[in-house]
Scaffold this motif. Structure first.
Motif, PDB file in Angstrom:
ATOM      1  N   HIS A  52     -34.101  -2.454 -57.506  1.00  0.00           N
ATOM      2  CA  HIS A  52     -34.582  -3.127 -56.303  1.00  0.00           C
ATOM      3  C   HIS A  52     -36.065  -2.810 -56.081  1.00  0.00           C
ATOM      4  O   HIS A  52     -36.886  -3.708 -55.854  1.00  0.00           O
ATOM      5  CB  HIS A  52     -33.740  -2.661 -55.109  1.00  0.00           C
ATOM      6  CG  HIS A  52     -34.012  -3.366 -53.837  1.00  0.00           C
ATOM      7  ND1 HIS A  52     -34.964  -2.932 -52.941  1.00  0.00           N
ATOM      8  CD2 HIS A  52     -33.462  -4.474 -53.293  1.00  0.00           C
ATOM      9  CE1 HIS A  52     -34.983  -3.740 -51.898  1.00  0.00           C
ATOM     10  NE2 HIS A  52     -34.084  -4.678 -52.084  1.00  0.00           N
ATOM     11  N   GLU A  53     -36.407  -1.548 -56.164  1.00  0.00           N
ATOM     12  CA  GLU A  53     -37.797  -1.134 -55.967  1.00  0.00           C
ATOM     13  C   GLU A  53     -38.703  -1.731 -57.044  1.00  0.00           C
ATOM     14  O   GLU A  53     -39.797  -2.211 -56.745  1.00  0.00           O
ATOM     15  CB  GLU A  53     -37.879   0.392 -55.991  1.00  0.00           C
ATOM     16  CG  GLU A  53     -39.265   0.920 -55.727  1.00  0.00           C
ATOM     17  CD  GLU A  53     -39.295   2.435 -55.668  1.00  0.00           C
ATOM     18  OE1 GLU A  53     -40.350   2.993 -56.032  1.00  0.00           O
ATOM     19  OE2 GLU A  53     -38.290   3.053 -55.280  1.00  0.00           O
ATOM     20  N   TYR A  54     -38.236  -1.723 -58.291  1.00  0.00           N
ATOM     21  CA  TYR A  54     -39.047  -2.271 -59.378  1.00  0.00           C
ATOM     22  C   TYR A  54     -39.307  -3.761 -59.158  1.00  0.00           C
ATOM     23  O   TYR A  54     -40.430  -4.231 -59.340  1.00  0.00           O
ATOM     24  CB  TYR A  54     -38.374  -2.027 -60.730  1.00  0.00           C
ATOM     25  CG  TYR A  54     -39.288  -2.386 -61.870  1.00  0.00           C
ATOM     26  CD1 TYR A  54     -40.176  -1.448 -62.385  1.00  0.00           C
ATOM     27  CD2 TYR A  54     -39.296  -3.668 -62.408  1.00  0.00           C
ATOM     28  CE1 TYR A  54     -41.050  -1.786 -63.406  1.00  0.00           C
ATOM     29  CE2 TYR A  54     -40.168  -4.014 -63.416  1.00  0.00           C
ATOM     30  CZ  TYR A  54     -41.042  -3.066 -63.919  1.00  0.00           C
ATOM     31  OH  TYR A  54     -41.910  -3.403 -64.915  1.00  0.00           O
ATOM     32  N   VAL A  73     -33.852  -9.362 -66.721  1.00  0.00           N
ATOM     33  CA  VAL A  73     -33.310  -8.351 -67.641  1.00  0.00           C
ATOM     34  C   VAL A  73     -34.412  -7.368 -68.034  1.00  0.00           C
ATOM     35  O   VAL A  73     -34.176  -6.156 -68.105  1.00  0.00           O
ATOM     36  CB  VAL A  73     -32.657  -9.024 -68.870  1.00  0.00           C
ATOM     37  CG1 VAL A  73     -32.402  -8.017 -69.978  1.00  0.00           C
ATOM     38  CG2 VAL A  73     -31.350  -9.697 -68.457  1.00  0.00           C
ATOM     39  N   GLU A  74     -35.605  -7.872 -68.275  1.00  0.00           N
ATOM     40  CA  GLU A  74     -36.735  -6.983 -68.568  1.00  0.00           C
ATOM     41  C   GLU A  74     -36.986  -6.032 -67.400  1.00  0.00           C
ATOM     42  O   GLU A  74     -37.249  -4.841 -67.607  1.00  0.00           O
ATOM     43  CB  GLU A  74     -37.999  -7.794 -68.863  1.00  0.00           C
ATOM     44  CG  GLU A  74     -37.971  -8.517 -70.183  1.00  0.00           C
ATOM     45  CD  GLU A  74     -39.136  -9.487 -70.349  1.00  0.00           C
ATOM     46  OE1 GLU A  74     -40.055  -9.506 -69.496  1.00  0.00           O
ATOM     47  OE2 GLU A  74     -39.124 -10.237 -71.344  1.00  0.00           O
ATOM     48  N   PHE A  75     -36.908  -6.547 -66.177  1.00  0.00           N
ATOM     49  CA  PHE A  75     -37.080  -5.699 -65.000  1.00  0.00           C
ATOM     50  C   PHE A  75     -35.987  -4.627 -64.955  1.00  0.00           C
ATOM     51  O   PHE A  75     -36.253  -3.470 -64.635  1.00  0.00           O
ATOM     52  CB  PHE A  75     -37.034  -6.535 -63.725  1.00  0.00           C
ATOM     53  CG  PHE A  75     -38.322  -7.247 -63.385  1.00  0.00           C
ATOM     54  CD1 PHE A  75     -39.345  -7.421 -64.302  1.00  0.00           C
ATOM     55  CD2 PHE A  75     -38.492  -7.771 -62.118  1.00  0.00           C
ATOM     56  CE1 PHE A  75     -40.521  -8.083 -63.968  1.00  0.00           C
ATOM     57  CE2 PHE A  75     -39.663  -8.430 -61.767  1.00  0.00           C
ATOM     58  CZ  PHE A  75     -40.684  -8.589 -62.686  1.00  0.00           C
ATOM     59  N   ALA A  76     -34.751  -5.022 -65.259  1.00  0.00           N
ATOM     60  CA  ALA A  76     -33.645  -4.056 -65.257  1.00  0.00           C
ATOM     61  C   ALA A  76     -33.884  -2.966 -66.299  1.00  0.00           C
ATOM     62  O   ALA A  76     -33.688  -1.778 -66.022  1.00  0.00           O
ATOM     63  CB  ALA A  76     -32.325  -4.773 -65.514  1.00  0.00           C
ATOM     64  N   GLN A  77     -34.312  -3.358 -67.470  1.00  0.00           N
ATOM     65  CA  GLN A  77     -34.597  -2.374 -68.516  1.00  0.00           C
ATOM     66  C   GLN A  77     -35.727  -1.443 -68.089  1.00  0.00           C
ATOM     67  O   GLN A  77     -35.644  -0.226 -68.283  1.00  0.00           O
ATOM     68  CB  GLN A  77     -34.937  -3.079 -69.827  1.00  0.00           C
ATOM     69  CG  GLN A  77     -33.737  -3.768 -70.441  1.00  0.00           C
ATOM     70  CD  GLN A  77     -34.090  -4.725 -71.567  1.00  0.00           C
ATOM     71  OE1 GLN A  77     -35.194  -5.256 -71.624  1.00  0.00           O
ATOM     72  NE2 GLN A  77     -33.133  -4.947 -72.455  1.00  0.00           N
ATOM     73  N   ALA A  78     -36.771  -1.998 -67.487  1.00  0.00           N
ATOM     74  CA  ALA A  78     -37.892  -1.186 -67.020  1.00  0.00           C
ATOM     75  C   ALA A  78     -37.466  -0.218 -65.924  1.00  0.00           C
ATOM     76  O   ALA A  78     -38.057   0.850 -65.769  1.00  0.00           O
ATOM     77  CB  ALA A  78     -39.021  -2.084 -66.525  1.00  0.00           C
ATOM     78  N   ALA A  79     -36.424  -0.582 -65.179  1.00  0.00           N
ATOM     79  CA  ALA A  79     -35.904   0.287 -64.118  1.00  0.00           C
ATOM     80  C   ALA A  79     -34.920   1.318 -64.660  1.00  0.00           C
ATOM     81  O   ALA A  79     -34.345   2.089 -63.898  1.00  0.00           O
ATOM     82  CB  ALA A  79     -35.246  -0.552 -63.033  1.00  0.00           C
ATOM     83  N   GLY A  80     -34.709   1.312 -65.973  1.00  0.00           N
ATOM     84  CA  GLY A  80     -33.867   2.336 -66.592  1.00  0.00           C
ATOM     85  C   GLY A  80     -32.432   1.934 -66.847  1.00  0.00           C
ATOM     86  O   GLY A  80     -31.593   2.781 -67.155  1.00  0.00           O
TER      87      GLY A  80
END
Length: 131
Positions: A52-54, A73-80
Motif C-alpha cells: 500500500h505504501e509503495y 505486479v512490479e510494485f508488489a515485487q518491489a514491496a517485497g
C-alpha cells in the motif's frame, strides 16, 4: 492504537475504496489498483501495508493510466512480495470486483464521498474538512 484500539474502545477498519457511486474513485486506475491491493491482502497479508505504501509513493498522477497488471505486479515485487502469480490473475480476471462494489455501496449508504472519512457513532466525519 495502544490506548483505544487494543483495549477495544474503538474499532479501526480500513476499506479499499475503488468506486464512489459506481464510478471509479480518483481516476480510472482505481479499480485495478484496488484489485491488486485485495489480492496482496489475500496472498500475503503481512506485506499489505508495505505494498500500500509503495503504491502511494510511486503511483503517477491520477490522470495518468498506469495500473496495468504488469506494473502492479512490479510494485508488489518491489514491496517485497515474492508470490505474485495470484496477484496478476486477480487483476486480469477482476476477481474482487464484487467486493469492491459492495464497499462502494456501503460507503455510499454511510455518506462517504471522500477520503479519509471516519464513521463515529453513526456519523460520517472527514477530518480534512472544516465542518
Amino acid at each position: 492504537m495502544t490506548d483505544y484500539v487494543e483495549p477495544g474502545t474503538i474499532a479501526l477498519e480500513f476499506r479499499n475504496l475503488a468506486y464512489i457511486d459506481g464510478d471509479p474513485f480518483l481516476g480510472p486506475d482505481a479499480p485495478a489498483a484496488s484489485q491488486a491491493g485485495l489480492a496482496v491482502w489475500n496472498t500475503d497479508p503481512a506485506s499489505y501495508w508495505a505494498f500500500h505504501e509503495y503504491v502511494f509513493q510511486n503511483q503517477p498522477p491520477e490522470s495518468d493510466l498506469w495500473a496495468t497488471a504488469e506494473r502492479l505486479v512490479e510494485f508488489a515485487q518491489a514491496a517485497g512480495i515474492s508470490e505474485t502469480a495470484s496477484i496478476r490473475t486477480a487483476i486480469q480476471e477482476n476477481q474482487y470486483d464484487d467486493a469492491l462494489r459492495a464497499t462502494d455501496r456501503a460507503a455510499s449508504d454511510a455518506g462517504v464521498d471522500a477520503t479519509p472519512t471516519l464513521l463515529i457513532d453513526g456519523t460520517t466525519v472527514n477530518p480534512l474538512r472544516n465542518e
